[in-house]
Design an enzyme around this catalytic site. Structure first.
Site, PDB file in Angstrom:
ATOM      1  N   HIS A  88       0.914  17.730   5.708  1.00 59.83           N
ATOM      2  CA  HIS A  88       0.351  19.214   5.773  1.00 59.83           C
ATOM      3  C   HIS A  88      -1.179  18.897   5.506  1.00 59.83           C
ATOM      4  O   HIS A  88      -1.406  18.508   4.248  1.00 59.83           O
ATOM      5  CB  HIS A  88       1.081  20.164   5.143  1.00 59.83           C
ATOM      6  CG  HIS A  88       0.538  21.393   5.267  1.00 59.83           C
ATOM      7  ND1 HIS A  88      -0.493  22.161   4.839  1.00 59.83           N
ATOM      8  CD2 HIS A  88       1.225  22.372   6.246  1.00 59.83           C
ATOM      9  CE1 HIS A  88      -0.532  23.272   5.450  1.00 59.83           C
ATOM     10  NE2 HIS A  88       0.457  23.758   6.391  1.00 59.83           N
ATOM     11  N   GLU A 157      -1.713  21.412  14.091  1.00 53.58           N
ATOM     12  CA  GLU A 157      -2.355  22.564  13.182  1.00 53.58           C
ATOM     13  C   GLU A 157      -3.724  22.342  13.089  1.00 53.58           C
ATOM     14  O   GLU A 157      -4.006  21.712  11.659  1.00 53.58           O
ATOM     15  CB  GLU A 157      -1.563  22.728  11.765  1.00 53.58           C
ATOM     16  CG  GLU A 157      -0.001  22.750  11.635  1.00 53.58           C
ATOM     17  CD  GLU A 157       0.402  23.503  10.634  1.00 53.58           C
ATOM     18  OE1 GLU A 157       0.939  24.658  10.767  1.00 53.58           O
ATOM     19  OE2 GLU A 157       0.336  22.821   9.616  1.00 53.58           O
TER      20      GLU A 157
HETATM   21  C1  PEP Z   1       0.635  26.532   7.682  1.00 62.64           C
HETATM   22  O1  PEP Z   1      -0.053  26.252   6.914  1.00 62.64           O
HETATM   23  O2  PEP Z   1       1.491  25.672   8.249  1.00 62.64           O
HETATM   24  C2  PEP Z   1       0.297  27.456   8.711  1.00 62.64           C
HETATM   25  C3  PEP Z   1       0.543  27.441   9.958  1.00 62.64           C
HETATM   26  O3  PEP Z   1      -0.102  28.887   8.110  1.00 62.64           O
HETATM   27  P1  PEP Z   1      -0.473  29.993   9.065  1.00 62.64           P
HETATM   28  O4  PEP Z   1       0.648  30.673   9.802  1.00 62.64           O
HETATM   29  O5  PEP Z   1      -0.694  31.210   7.587  1.00 62.64           O
HETATM   30  O6  PEP Z   1      -1.926  29.991   9.653  1.00 62.64           O
END
Ligand code: PEP
Length: 230
Positions: A88, A157
């Site tokens: 992450h 992400e």
């Molecule tokens: C995350 O940190 O995995 C994430 C997707 O956070 P958010 O949904 O708050 O953007």
């Protein structure tokens, strides 16, 4: 679709138990083929029973030992936890986890036959350099990672979309997922970054999106259940 809730440093043991009871009621009518994962903080790991999988947000790649502040396999086995988030961006950034460390962790938990949700994502300045720069950056995050492992799920992400309320656009998600799917041999691929009830339909309709990893909008059982039932 896969719906994964990452609580980060939110919720207590008590509020996690309440959340799980409430979410279970709310999603009793979900589609059988949809899969739900919940990643509570380490202090709230427990043997919960229901139509979801509990995973750990992190663990040290060891059975046990002198690793102050960490948890290892002993602590996960107590609750039969066999799913882990690795890579992450918050751990890469705030806990200074290098690609080498991330890869070591991946190899260890692969050896333990864990299901691994492996996160990758680029910072804003890279996105602003254009698509080729984004792909170069993302593909470098597979260094040392055995993407042929059968129990891996990848989560794309974009860092600039995490916790900002600003999701990537349909076109940004679509083009990135298309290219990533080829690179990861069509493994399951989640999108993460400000996914919420208001945009879940749009995101889940994108080709190459097999699910979502959700931070902020997963913290409330009502909001997360709306996404699962959408
Ligand atoms: C995350 O940190 O995995 C994430 C997707 O956070 P958010 O949904 O708050 O953007």
């Amino acid at each position: 679709m896969i719906y994964a809730a990452n609580f980060k440093t939110n919720h207590t043991r008590k509020s996690t138990a309440e959340y799980i009871a409430s979410l279970s009621d709310k999603i009793a009518t979900k589609n059988d083929e949809d899969k739900v994962y919940i990643f509570p903080p380490a202090t709230a790991l427990d043997s919960y029973v229901g139509d979801f999988t509990i995973g750990t947000q992190n663990a040290y790649p060891a059975q046990n030992g002198a690793f102050t502040g960490e948890i290892g396999l002993d602590q996960l086995e107590e609750f039969d936890i066999q799913t882990i988030l690795i890579g992450h961006s918050e751990r890469r950034e705030h806990m200074a986890e290098s690609q080498e460390k991330v890869a070591q962790k991946f190899a260890f938990f692969k050896e333990q036959n864990f299901e691994i949700i492996y996160c990758i994502g680029e910072p804003l300045h890279v996105r602003e350099e254009g698509f080729d720069a984004v792909m170069d950056y993302l593909l470098a995050q597979f260094d040392g990672i055995d993407i042929s492992y059968e129990k891996v799920i990848v989560a794309y992400e974009p860092i600039w979309a995490i916790g900002t309320g600003r999701s990537a656009t349909v076109e940004e998600i679509s083009s990135t997922h298309l290219a990533l799917k080829k690179a990861i041999n069509n493994k399951p691929l989640l999108y993460g970054g400000s996914a919420k009830p208001a945009n879940i339909k749009e995101i889940s309709a994108i080709d190459g999106v097999d699910g979502v990893l959700v931070g902020s909008a997963s913290l409330d059982a009502e909001s997360f259940s709306q996404m699962i039932l959408s």
